[in-house]
Design a protein around this motif. Structure first.
Motif, PDB file in Angstrom:
ATOM      1  N   VAL A 101      -7.159   1.006   8.764  1.00  0.00           N
ATOM      2  CA  VAL A 101      -7.677  -0.296   9.182  1.00  0.00           C
ATOM      3  C   VAL A 101      -7.628  -1.192   7.944  1.00  0.00           C
ATOM      4  CG1 VAL A 101      -9.662  -1.559  10.073  1.00  0.00           C
ATOM      5  CG2 VAL A 101      -9.215   0.792  10.866  1.00  0.00           C
ATOM      6  N   ASN A 102      -6.855  -2.260   8.029  1.00  0.00           N
ATOM      7  CA  ASN A 102      -6.702  -3.151   6.883  1.00  0.00           C
ATOM      8  C   ASN A 102      -6.239  -4.512   7.387  1.00  0.00           C
ATOM      9  OD1 ASN A 102      -5.714  -4.313   4.289  1.00  0.00           O
ATOM     10  ND2 ASN A 102      -6.134  -2.238   3.555  1.00  0.00           N
ATOM     11  N   THR A 103      -6.603  -5.559   6.673  1.00  0.00           N
ATOM     12  CA  THR A 103      -6.153  -6.901   7.042  1.00  0.00           C
ATOM     13  C   THR A 103      -4.728  -7.177   6.568  1.00  0.00           C
ATOM     14  OG1 THR A 103      -7.180  -7.810   5.057  1.00  0.00           O
ATOM     15  CG2 THR A 103      -8.475  -7.888   7.102  1.00  0.00           C
ATOM     16  N   ASP A 104      -4.205  -6.316   5.679  1.00  0.00           N
ATOM     17  CA  ASP A 104      -2.845  -6.475   5.162  1.00  0.00           C
ATOM     18  C   ASP A 104      -1.904  -5.513   5.888  1.00  0.00           C
ATOM     19  OD1 ASP A 104      -0.476  -6.682   3.774  1.00  0.00           O
ATOM     20  OD2 ASP A 104      -1.318  -6.093   1.833  1.00  0.00           O
ATOM     21  N   PRO A 105      -1.099  -6.027   6.822  1.00  0.00           N
ATOM     22  CA  PRO A 105      -0.228  -5.135   7.592  1.00  0.00           C
ATOM     23  C   PRO A 105       0.866  -4.464   6.771  1.00  0.00           C
ATOM     24  CG  PRO A 105       0.288  -7.418   8.081  1.00  0.00           C
ATOM     25  CD  PRO A 105      -0.937  -7.424   7.194  1.00  0.00           C
TER      26      PRO A 105
END
Length: 99
Positions: A55-59
């Motif tokens: 889970v991360n905001t940076d794909p």
């Protein structure tokens, strides 16, 4: 439960929970990476997890490419939504609901 060096250095978890080059090595069946970028210093301590959920905001961060399931979102927001869905009351949720 493990953590990155930054989290251990901030005192959020004991240094014994730090996973990585100068920390401990783990080999979990399931590794859930919440906000972990996948820096090599951390990943070297992972062994060979059977399943990885990131889970991360940076794909495009390295951890997302390692993941069987990659969720592009804010980890705290996801955890809050999951807690609500499961009916788990946390201190943070109580503040939002009553604060």
């Amino acid at each position: 439960m493990g953590a990155t060096r930054v989290v251990a250095d901030m005192g959020w978890v004991a240094h014994e929970r730090y996973i990585g080059t100068t920390g401990v090595a783990v080999n979990p069946e399931l590794y859930v990476a919440l906000g972990i970028s996948g820096a090599i210093q951390h990943v070297t301590g992972l062994g060979s997890p059977r399943h990885v959920v990131a889970v991360n905001t940076d794909p495009s961060c390295p951890m997302m490419t390692m993941a069987d399931l990659a969720l592009v979102t804010d980890a705290p927001g996801l955890l809050e939504a999951l807690a609500r869905r499961l009916g788990v009351v946390t201190e943070a949720l109580a503040e939002v609901d009553h604060g």
